[in-house]
Design a protein around this motif. Sequence first.
Motif, mmCIF file in Angstrom:
data_model
loop_
_atom_site.group_PDB
_atom_site.id
_atom_site.type_symbol
_atom_site.label_atom_id
_atom_site.label_comp_id
_atom_site.label_asym_id
_atom_site.label_seq_id
_atom_site.Cartn_x
_atom_site.Cartn_y
_atom_site.Cartn_z
ATOM 1 N N LEU A 110 0.826 -1.210 0.000
ATOM 2 C CA LEU A 110 0.000 0.000 0.000
ATOM 3 C C LEU A 110 0.863 1.265 0.000
ATOM 4 C CD1 LEU A 110 -2.813 1.356 0.304
ATOM 5 C CD2 LEU A 110 -2.545 1.100 2.788
ATOM 6 N N GLY A 111 1.775 1.368 0.976
ATOM 7 C CA GLY A 111 2.514 2.617 1.163
ATOM 8 C C GLY A 111 3.911 2.642 0.575
ATOM 9 N N ASN A 112 4.443 1.460 0.220
ATOM 10 C CA ASN A 112 5.838 1.310 -0.261
ATOM 11 C C ASN A 112 6.849 1.854 0.758
ATOM 12 O OD1 ASN A 112 7.880 2.476 -3.051
ATOM 13 N ND2 ASN A 112 7.886 0.459 -2.133
ATOM 14 N N ILE A 113 6.529 1.698 2.046
ATOM 15 C CA ILE A 113 7.522 2.062 3.079
ATOM 16 C C ILE A 113 7.780 0.905 4.048
ATOM 17 C CG2 ILE A 113 7.244 4.575 2.986
ATOM 18 C CD1 ILE A 113 5.420 4.313 5.495
ATOM 19 N N CYS A 114 6.951 -0.140 4.038
ATOM 20 C CA CYS A 114 7.171 -1.275 4.958
ATOM 21 C C CYS A 114 7.405 -2.578 4.194
ATOM 22 C CB CYS A 114 5.990 -1.440 5.916
ATOM 23 S SG CYS A 114 5.789 -0.071 7.079
ATOM 24 N N ARG A 115 6.328 -3.200 3.706
ATOM 25 C CA ARG A 115 6.431 -4.561 3.181
ATOM 26 C C ARG A 115 7.158 -4.656 1.837
ATOM 27 N NH1 ARG A 115 0.172 -5.550 3.537
ATOM 28 N NH2 ARG A 115 0.325 -3.316 3.052
ATOM 29 N N TYR A 153 0.237 7.872 -0.507
ATOM 30 C CA TYR A 153 0.365 8.390 0.871
ATOM 31 C C TYR A 153 1.778 8.825 1.240
ATOM 32 C CZ TYR A 153 -4.035 5.781 1.638
ATOM 33 O OH TYR A 153 -5.296 5.261 1.554
ATOM 34 N N HIS A 154 2.776 8.098 0.803
ATOM 35 C CA HIS A 154 4.142 8.327 1.321
ATOM 36 C C HIS A 154 5.153 8.587 0.210
ATOM 37 C CE1 HIS A 154 3.073 7.246 5.464
ATOM 38 N NE2 HIS A 154 2.265 6.352 4.904
ATOM 39 N N PRO A 197 1.995 -4.198 8.858
ATOM 40 C CA PRO A 197 2.522 -4.004 10.216
ATOM 41 C C PRO A 197 2.400 -2.566 10.725
ATOM 42 C CG PRO A 197 4.318 -3.825 8.653
ATOM 43 C CD PRO A 197 3.045 -4.044 7.835
ATOM 44 N N TYR A 198 1.909 -1.654 9.880
ATOM 45 C CA TYR A 198 2.072 -0.218 10.127
ATOM 46 C C TYR A 198 1.507 0.259 11.459
ATOM 47 C CZ TYR A 198 2.420 4.740 8.854
ATOM 48 O OH TYR A 198 2.735 6.079 8.818
ATOM 49 N N TYR A 199 0.318 -0.246 11.833
ATOM 50 C CA TYR A 199 -0.316 0.231 13.075
ATOM 51 C C TYR A 199 -0.124 -0.728 14.246
ATOM 52 C CZ TYR A 199 -2.392 3.867 10.224
ATOM 53 O OH TYR A 199 -2.570 4.944 9.385
HETATM 54 P P1 4NP Z 1 3.096 -0.812 3.636
HETATM 55 O O1 4NP Z 1 2.587 -0.316 5.083
HETATM 56 O O2 4NP Z 1 1.876 -0.836 2.737
HETATM 57 O O3 4NP Z 1 3.621 -2.165 3.935
HETATM 58 O O4 4NP Z 1 4.151 0.187 3.188
HETATM 59 C C1 4NP Z 1 1.779 0.809 5.272
HETATM 60 C C2 4NP Z 1 2.338 2.074 5.289
HETATM 61 C C3 4NP Z 1 1.543 3.181 5.501
HETATM 62 C C4 4NP Z 1 0.187 3.012 5.707
HETATM 63 C C5 4NP Z 1 -0.376 1.753 5.681
HETATM 64 C C6 4NP Z 1 0.417 0.649 5.461
HETATM 65 N N1 4NP Z 1 -0.629 4.149 5.955
HETATM 66 O O5 4NP Z 1 -1.839 3.967 6.167
HETATM 67 O O6 4NP Z 1 -0.138 5.287 5.934
#
Ligand code: 4NP
Length: 164
Positions: free
Chosen positions: A10-15, A46-47, A127-129
């Motif tokens: 989703l955010g391209n900052i974690c998974r 978002y990021h 894992p974000y929250y």
């Molecule tokens: P990602 O994690 O999709 O693994 O990068 C998330 C990062 C940010 C958000 C949700 C998931 N967010 O809601 O901002």
Amino acid sequence: MTQKLLFVCLGNICRSPSAEGIMNHLLQQEQLTHAICCDSAGTSSYHIGAAPDRRMAAAALRQGIVLTGNSRQVQPADFATFDWILAMDRQNYEDLLRLNRTPQSSPKIHLICDFCTAHNDQEVPDPYYGGASGFDYVIDLLLDACTGLLHHLQPQVASRHRSR
Ligand code: 4NP
């Protein structure tokens, strides 16, 4: 010909940056960096421009994996550019099918957990929250999935290099 992999969350900052970092780590170990290249992207805006989440980068580093890059959003051209597009969860998978304007590219889109051999998970949990253990779990799960994916790709990579 180099195989091009795009990992998507989703955010391209974690998974997805973790999947990219893990696969690059495995490719270095297997001396296959010339044969497969990796990138990652998010379905959301978002990021955009952000570095990997600090908690995610710390969990990766505990396994000796360095996360790099900055968040970008999936682009229409990605569906032509990449050979394999690996979604972290079902929502990412559905969003990718919706964002793809070239139906012939749809078979490139997969759930990354389909390549797990040690875990039964069908999705990489967001894992974000959550707490710190969620980030360590993402790394464990992605090590399994990326190892399975690499084993799946290795015969194709080998035959392509033999036939050159
Ligand atoms: P990602 O994690 O999709 O693994 O990068 C998330 C990062 C940010 C958000 C949700 C998931 N967010 O809601 O901002």
